[in-house]
Design an enzyme around this catalytic site. Sequence first.
Site, mmCIF file in Angstrom:
data_model
loop_
_atom_site.group_PDB
_atom_site.id
_atom_site.type_symbol
_atom_site.label_atom_id
_atom_site.label_comp_id
_atom_site.label_asym_id
_atom_site.label_seq_id
_atom_site.Cartn_x
_atom_site.Cartn_y
_atom_site.Cartn_z
ATOM 1 C CG HIS A 7 -2.042 -0.998 1.089
ATOM 2 N ND1 HIS A 7 -2.673 -1.537 2.182
ATOM 3 C CD2 HIS A 7 -2.633 -1.570 0.015
ATOM 4 C CE1 HIS A 7 -3.609 -2.383 1.781
ATOM 5 N NE2 HIS A 7 -3.596 -2.425 0.475
ATOM 6 C CG HIS A 37 -1.770 -5.725 -2.939
ATOM 7 N ND1 HIS A 37 -1.658 -4.373 -3.207
ATOM 8 C CD2 HIS A 37 -2.669 -5.830 -1.941
ATOM 9 C CE1 HIS A 37 -2.453 -3.697 -2.399
ATOM 10 N NE2 HIS A 37 -3.080 -4.559 -1.618
ATOM 11 C CB CYS A 90 -12.433 -6.576 2.513
ATOM 12 S SG CYS A 90 -12.930 -5.142 3.436
ATOM 13 C CG HIS A 132 -4.599 -7.656 1.566
ATOM 14 N ND1 HIS A 132 -5.062 -6.857 2.578
ATOM 15 C CD2 HIS A 132 -4.564 -6.895 0.454
ATOM 16 C CE1 HIS A 132 -5.292 -5.647 2.098
ATOM 17 N NE2 HIS A 132 -5.000 -5.643 0.810
ATOM 18 C CD GLU A 157 -11.943 -8.314 8.596
ATOM 19 O OE1 GLU A 157 -13.038 -7.771 8.316
ATOM 20 O OE2 GLU A 157 -10.953 -8.264 7.857
ATOM 21 C CD GLU A 199 -7.345 -0.723 -0.230
ATOM 22 O OE1 GLU A 199 -8.417 -0.645 -0.821
ATOM 23 O OE2 GLU A 199 -7.152 -1.446 0.752
ATOM 24 C CD GLU A 255 -6.600 -3.962 -2.048
ATOM 25 O OE1 GLU A 255 -5.910 -3.890 -1.028
ATOM 26 O OE2 GLU A 255 -7.837 -4.125 -2.009
#
Length: 154
Positions: free
Chosen positions: A7, A13, A48, A50, A68, A93, A95
């Site tokens: 980031h 990514h 959300c 990674h 989460e 970001e 992504e």
Amino acid sequence: MEKLEAHQKGLLHRAFSVFVTNAKGELLLQQRALDKYHSGGLWTNTCCSHPLPDEDVLTASHRRLMEEMGFDCELKEVFSFTYRAEFTNGLTEYEYDHVLIGQFDGEVRPDPAEVMSCKFASPDEIRYLMLTAPETFTHWFHIAFPKMAAFIER
């Protein structure tokens, strides 16, 4: 590399966004914790994050949903998209975001370090909120929700 470094450098990514509905067809939204490194306090999809290095998206999605939101459910990938967003704190970001859907009607136990609040809302209620207060939603939610609504409203 670590997600923060990606980031900071604005490098493309992998990421994923999980959308969980209940039996009524309402979407579970989360309000990100205020101290998240970006988009704190904004409303977004259920979960959300990674994938870890060498971790597949489905495994990562189940892991983060439990971490989460305090529950897990069956998930299915329905589409993906690429987006780029620059934030006022200097992070970017960029992504390739895999979007997954699931259904759950049990108890939600969010981690307060990740989630400030959560609620189920109908697609129509979400559309209204996005029209009247667009700044209260994350950048990626504005992209993913309109596509995801077609899957939710089936």
